[in-house]
Design a protein around this motif. Structure first.
Motif, PDB file in Angstrom:
ATOM      1  N   LYS A 131       0.836  -1.203   0.000  1.00 53.71           N
ATOM      2  CA  LYS A 131       0.000   0.000   0.000  1.00 53.71           C
ATOM      3  C   LYS A 131       0.869   1.251   0.000  1.00 53.71           C
ATOM      4  N   LYS A 132       1.971   1.208   0.722  1.00 50.06           N
ATOM      5  CA  LYS A 132       2.911   2.336   0.732  1.00 50.06           C
ATOM      6  C   LYS A 132       3.513   2.567  -0.657  1.00 50.06           C
ATOM      7  N   GLN A 133       3.549   1.505  -1.462  1.00 48.39           N
ATOM      8  CA  GLN A 133       4.082   1.593  -2.823  1.00 48.39           C
ATOM      9  C   GLN A 133       2.975   1.874  -3.851  1.00 48.39           C
ATOM     10  N   ALA A 134       1.829   2.368  -3.384  1.00 47.22           N
ATOM     11  CA  ALA A 134       0.700   2.811  -4.223  1.00 47.22           C
ATOM     12  C   ALA A 134      -0.139   1.671  -4.803  1.00 47.22           C
ATOM     13  N   PHE A 135      -0.111   0.499  -4.166  1.00 46.00           N
ATOM     14  CA  PHE A 135      -1.003  -0.594  -4.554  1.00 46.00           C
ATOM     15  C   PHE A 135      -2.266  -0.518  -3.708  1.00 46.00           C
ATOM     16  N   ALA A 136      -3.372  -0.966  -4.294  1.00 50.06           N
ATOM     17  CA  ALA A 136      -4.647  -1.004  -3.586  1.00 50.06           C
ATOM     18  C   ALA A 136      -5.226  -2.416  -3.690  1.00 50.06           C
ATOM     19  N   VAL A 137      -5.891  -2.848  -2.629  1.00 50.71           N
ATOM     20  CA  VAL A 137      -6.545  -4.151  -2.651  1.00 50.71           C
ATOM     21  C   VAL A 137      -7.730  -4.075  -3.599  1.00 50.71           C
ATOM     22  N   GLU A 138      -7.783  -5.022  -4.523  1.00 47.89           N
ATOM     23  CA  GLU A 138      -8.862  -5.082  -5.508  1.00 47.89           C
ATOM     24  C   GLU A 138      -9.924  -6.097  -5.087  1.00 47.89           C
ATOM     25  N   THR A 139      -9.480  -7.242  -4.571  1.00 44.19           N
ATOM     26  CA  THR A 139     -10.417  -8.288  -4.173  1.00 44.19           C
ATOM     27  C   THR A 139      -9.737  -9.286  -3.234  1.00 44.19           C
ATOM     28  N   THR A 140     -10.558  -9.984  -2.462  1.00 51.26           N
ATOM     29  CA  THR A 140     -10.060 -11.065  -1.608  1.00 51.26           C
ATOM     30  C   THR A 140     -10.184 -12.374  -2.371  1.00 51.26           C
ATOM     31  N   LEU A 141      -9.215 -13.256  -2.189  1.00 49.48           N
ATOM     32  CA  LEU A 141      -9.170 -14.542  -2.883  1.00 49.48           C
ATOM     33  C   LEU A 141      -9.224 -15.661  -1.843  1.00 49.48           C
ATOM     34  N   PRO A 142     -10.436 -16.147  -1.516  1.00 52.65           N
ATOM     35  CA  PRO A 142     -10.567 -17.181  -0.485  1.00 52.65           C
ATOM     36  C   PRO A 142      -9.761 -18.444  -0.816  1.00 52.65           C
ATOM     37  N   ASN A 143      -9.053 -18.951   0.181  1.00 53.48           N
ATOM     38  CA  ASN A 143      -8.289 -20.198   0.063  1.00 53.48           C
ATOM     39  C   ASN A 143      -7.260 -20.180  -1.069  1.00 53.48           C
ATOM     40  N   TYR A 144      -6.769 -19.024  -1.427  1.00 60.57           N
ATOM     41  CA  TYR A 144      -5.845 -18.864  -2.564  1.00 60.57           C
ATOM     42  C   TYR A 144      -4.563 -19.679  -2.386  1.00 60.57           C
ATOM     43  N   GLY A 151      -5.821 -15.019   0.056  1.00 60.18           N
ATOM     44  CA  GLY A 151      -4.947 -14.044  -0.582  1.00 60.18           C
ATOM     45  C   GLY A 151      -5.745 -12.804  -0.906  1.00 60.18           C
ATOM     46  N   VAL A 152      -5.062 -11.778  -1.355  1.00 56.60           N
ATOM     47  CA  VAL A 152      -5.713 -10.585  -1.887  1.00 56.60           C
ATOM     48  C   VAL A 152      -5.053 -10.258  -3.214  1.00 56.60           C
ATOM     49  N   ARG A 153      -5.847  -9.773  -4.146  1.00 49.33           N
ATOM     50  CA  ARG A 153      -5.301  -9.253  -5.400  1.00 49.33           C
ATOM     51  C   ARG A 153      -5.159  -7.747  -5.220  1.00 49.33           C
ATOM     52  N   MET A 154      -3.973  -7.261  -5.552  1.00 52.33           N
ATOM     53  CA  MET A 154      -3.695  -5.829  -5.445  1.00 52.33           C
ATOM     54  C   MET A 154      -3.321  -5.300  -6.820  1.00 52.33           C
ATOM     55  N   VAL A 155      -3.539  -4.006  -7.021  1.00 55.80           N
ATOM     56  CA  VAL A 155      -3.265  -3.399  -8.313  1.00 55.80           C
ATOM     57  C   VAL A 155      -2.658  -2.011  -8.130  1.00 55.80           C
ATOM     58  N   ARG A 156      -1.778  -1.673  -9.030  1.00 51.97           N
ATOM     59  CA  ARG A 156      -1.253  -0.311  -9.132  1.00 51.97           C
ATOM     60  C   ARG A 156      -1.434   0.125 -10.568  1.00 51.97           C
ATOM     61  N   HIS A 157      -2.194   1.194 -10.752  1.00 58.95           N
ATOM     62  CA  HIS A 157      -2.471   1.731 -12.088  1.00 58.95           C
ATOM     63  C   HIS A 157      -1.422   2.771 -12.453  1.00 58.95           C
ATOM     64  N   PHE A 158      -1.150   2.866 -13.758  1.00 56.87           N
ATOM     65  CA  PHE A 158      -0.230   3.894 -14.272  1.00 56.87           C
ATOM     66  C   PHE A 158      -1.024   4.864 -15.137  1.00 56.87           C
ATOM     67  N   HIS A 159      -0.542   6.061 -15.217  1.00 61.06           N
ATOM     68  CA  HIS A 159      -1.237   7.075 -16.024  1.00 61.06           C
ATOM     69  C   HIS A 159      -0.549   7.250 -17.349  1.00 61.06           C
TER      70      HIS A 159
END
Length: 159
Positions: A131-144, A151-159
């Motif tokens: 999160k400090k590196q500008a990633f955001a949680v997108e969704t939770t992944l049960p039993n991943y 697990g959680v899927r995280m994403v960082r968008h670029f402009h």
């Protein structure tokens, strides 16, 4: 061990002959059930749809030390950070940040608009770092990662 100067850390593309370094990093950083096999690592090195970066500490005497590694999968609109690892003795020295920046640079140089990753939902320190590196949680992944290991899927968008 004296922490290295972050300026002496650089990330380079891994080569086929770096397989031993990759295996060493995997064994040192991940529990057995989460390690990539030698076959999988070899496939990552040879695949046109994956990139492997090695974090190297320059000694200044021609003998560089591999201190971490990252693997990304290349997709049409994004890159997925499949694996990122820093040897325990070199954690909190900027190695992870250098590897993450390498992945971001790879994504941007290929014209991709985001970097995705999955992380252990129970590893709060890791999630905070992303999160400090500008990633955001997108969704939770049960039993991943296995039964009861979300697990959680995280994403960082670029402009």
């Amino acid at each position: 061990m004296v922490p290295p100067n972050a300026a002496r850390i650089h990330v380079r593309a891994a080569l086929t002959q770096d397989i031993e370094h990759l295996g060493f990093v995997e064994a040192a950083c991940f529990e057995a059930k989460r390690q990539s096999s030698r076959k999988s690592l070899t496939r990552s090195l040879q695949s046109p749809h994956q990139r492997v970066g090695l974090a190297v500490l320059a000694s200044g005497q021609g003998q560089d030390t591999v201190v971490g590694a990252a693997i990304v999968f290349v997709y049409p609109k994004s890159l997925r950070l499949y694996s990122i690892a820093t040897l325990p003795a070199f954690q909190r020295c900027g190695v992870g940040k250098a590897l993450l920046q390498w992945a971001i640079d790879e994504a941007q140089s290929m014209g991709r608009n985001k970097l995705l990753l999955e992380a252990d939902a129970n590893n709060q320190a890791l999630l905070a770092w992303y999160k400090k590196q500008a990633f955001a949680v997108e969704t939770t992944l049960p039993n991943y990662y296995g039964p009861g290991e979300d697990g959680v899927r995280m994403v960082r968008h670029f402009h």
